[in-house]
Design a protein around this motif. Structure first.
Motif, PDB file in Angstrom:
ATOM      1  N   VAL A  17       5.592  21.577  -3.472  1.00 40.13           N
ATOM      2  CA  VAL A  17       5.073  20.482  -3.795  1.00 40.13           C
ATOM      3  C   VAL A  17       5.194  19.146  -2.793  1.00 40.13           C
ATOM      4  N   ARG A  18       6.551  18.852  -2.792  1.00 42.22           N
ATOM      5  CA  ARG A  18       7.043  17.702  -2.110  1.00 42.22           C
ATOM      6  C   ARG A  18       6.782  17.827  -0.383  1.00 42.22           C
ATOM      7  N   LEU A  19       5.912  18.752   0.176  1.00 41.57           N
ATOM      8  CA  LEU A  19       6.009  18.965   1.680  1.00 41.57           C
ATOM      9  C   LEU A  19       5.324  17.888   2.279  1.00 41.57           C
ATOM     10  N   LEU A  20       5.558  17.433   3.354  1.00 39.75           N
ATOM     11  CA  LEU A  20       4.952  16.265   4.094  1.00 39.75           C
ATOM     12  C   LEU A  20       4.051  16.816   5.259  1.00 39.75           C
ATOM     13  N   ASP A  21       2.896  16.222   5.306  1.00 38.74           N
ATOM     14  CA  ASP A  21       2.192  16.603   6.341  1.00 38.74           C
ATOM     15  C   ASP A  21       2.605  15.668   7.884  1.00 38.74           C
ATOM     16  N   GLU A  22       2.016  15.838   8.836  1.00 43.19           N
ATOM     17  CA  GLU A  22       2.678  15.043  10.163  1.00 43.19           C
ATOM     18  C   GLU A  22       2.742  13.546  10.041  1.00 43.19           C
ATOM     19  N   ALA A  55      -5.302   8.929  -2.233  1.00 50.85           N
ATOM     20  CA  ALA A  55      -6.220   8.244  -1.372  1.00 50.85           C
ATOM     21  C   ALA A  55      -7.649   8.613  -1.463  1.00 50.85           C
ATOM     22  N   ALA A  56      -7.833  10.008  -1.977  1.00 52.13           N
ATOM     23  CA  ALA A  56      -9.224  10.444  -2.368  1.00 52.13           C
ATOM     24  C   ALA A  56      -9.602   9.964  -3.723  1.00 52.13           C
ATOM     25  N   GLY A  57      -8.632   9.686  -4.441  1.00 49.86           N
ATOM     26  CA  GLY A  57      -9.163   9.108  -5.908  1.00 49.86           C
ATOM     27  C   GLY A  57      -9.161  10.301  -6.878  1.00 49.86           C
ATOM     28  N   GLY A  79       4.926   7.506   1.344  1.00 52.84           N
ATOM     29  CA  GLY A  79       4.113   8.303   2.048  1.00 52.84           C
ATOM     30  C   GLY A  79       3.873   7.872   3.470  1.00 52.84           C
ATOM     31  N   PHE A  80       2.867   7.743   4.234  1.00 57.95           N
ATOM     32  CA  PHE A  80       2.604   7.071   5.734  1.00 57.95           C
ATOM     33  C   PHE A  80       3.208   5.677   5.747  1.00 57.95           C
ATOM     34  N   GLU A  81       3.874   5.426   6.817  1.00 52.09           N
ATOM     35  CA  GLU A  81       4.470   3.786   7.072  1.00 52.09           C
ATOM     36  C   GLU A  81       5.200   3.601   5.788  1.00 52.09           C
ATOM     37  N   ARG A  82       6.048   4.503   5.218  1.00 47.77           N
ATOM     38  CA  ARG A  82       6.778   4.247   3.930  1.00 47.77           C
ATOM     39  C   ARG A  82       6.305   3.392   2.972  1.00 47.77           C
ATOM     40  N   LYS A  83       4.998   3.723   2.748  1.00 57.84           N
ATOM     41  CA  LYS A  83       4.554   3.128   1.278  1.00 57.84           C
ATOM     42  C   LYS A  83       4.212   3.983   0.173  1.00 57.84           C
ATOM     43  N   THR A  84       4.224   3.322  -0.948  1.00 53.21           N
ATOM     44  CA  THR A  84       4.206   3.998  -2.120  1.00 53.21           C
ATOM     45  C   THR A  84       2.604   4.504  -2.343  1.00 53.21           C
ATOM     46  N   PRO A  85       2.566   5.954  -3.049  1.00 50.98           N
ATOM     47  CA  PRO A  85       1.081   5.993  -3.420  1.00 50.98           C
ATOM     48  C   PRO A  85       0.353   5.000  -4.063  1.00 50.98           C
ATOM     49  N   LEU A  86       0.914   4.216  -4.981  1.00 49.34           N
ATOM     50  CA  LEU A  86       0.189   3.247  -5.456  1.00 49.34           C
ATOM     51  C   LEU A  86      -0.552   2.245  -4.425  1.00 49.34           C
ATOM     52  N   TYR A  87       0.372   1.841  -3.365  1.00 50.05           N
ATOM     53  CA  TYR A  87      -0.262   0.988  -2.201  1.00 50.05           C
ATOM     54  C   TYR A  87      -1.444   1.572  -1.507  1.00 50.05           C
ATOM     55  N   GLY A 117       3.506  11.964   7.233  1.00 52.49           N
ATOM     56  CA  GLY A 117       4.502  11.832   6.291  1.00 52.49           C
ATOM     57  C   GLY A 117       3.927  11.452   4.747  1.00 52.49           C
ATOM     58  N   ASN A 118       2.817  12.049   4.673  1.00 55.19           N
ATOM     59  CA  ASN A 118       2.165  11.928   3.472  1.00 55.19           C
ATOM     60  C   ASN A 118       2.551  13.488   2.517  1.00 55.19           C
ATOM     61  N   THR A 119       2.688  13.341   1.077  1.00 56.04           N
ATOM     62  CA  THR A 119       2.610  14.366   0.515  1.00 56.04           C
ATOM     63  C   THR A 119       1.109  14.587   0.099  1.00 56.04           C
ATOM     64  N   ALA A 120       1.101  16.007  -0.453  1.00 59.71           N
ATOM     65  CA  ALA A 120      -0.240  16.359  -0.928  1.00 59.71           C
ATOM     66  C   ALA A 120      -0.834  15.176  -1.911  1.00 59.71           C
TER      67      ALA A 120
END
Length: 159
Positions: free
Chosen positions: A75-80, A91-93, A113-121, A82-85
């Motif tokens: 579940v925690r795997l990252l894409d290239e 991002a898709a809401g 996730g990407f750029e070391r930002k939280t999902p909330l960001y 750096g984002n989890t699913a």
């Protein structure tokens, strides 16, 4: 594992990608039953797993069933990037999908996730107001609030 690295699984990756994209759990389940390790495999360019694909496409039932077959590490795997699913769903809401994923792993909203930002960001930067409210109720004390404030303004989230 990527499908390119595992030649024996390559023939399973494209059908699993198609099933995840369509939300066809019946087809995906047949593939997963043949090779359980494929749930953690990169099945598409960008290092997307079936969970990344289905979460981004908004397939609630598919994600629910898939998450039940996965380990926490899967579940925690990252894409290239750096984002989890979870970040993809944010991002898709897709609030329902994030709730399903958080039942499996309550730490996902804290994973950067990407750029070391939280999902909330990410929710705020993509203009996902309902998602931002949902995550804010969970995370507000751990977020860089001034940065979040200006991100919301830049995205047009004034509520």
């Amino acid at each position: 594992m990527t499908c390119i690295e595992a030649a024996e699984n390559r023939d399973l990756c494209v059908p699993l990608y198609r099933a995840a994209r369509k939300g066809d759990w019946k087809a995906a389940n047949k593939i997963i039953n043949k090779e359980l390790s494929i749930v953690g495999a990169s099945i598409a360019q960008g290092s997307y797993t079936a969970l990344h694909v289905a979460a981004g496409a908004g397939h609630v039932r598919f994600v629910e069933k898939l998450v039940n077959t996965m380990s926490l590490d899967d579940v925690r795997l990252l894409d290239e990037r750096g984002n989890t699913a979870f970040c993809v769903a944010v991002a898709a809401g897709h609030v329902k999908i994030t709730k399903i994923m958080m039942r499996k792993d309550s730490e996902l909203p804290k994973q950067l996730g990407f750029e070391r930002k939280t999902p909330l960001y990410h929710a705020a930067s993509f203009g996902q107001q309902k998602m931002a409210w949902h995550l804010y109720s969970i995370m507000s004390s751990e977020e860089n609030l001034p940065r979040l404030f200006f991100t919301c303004i830049n995205s047009g989230l004034y509520g």
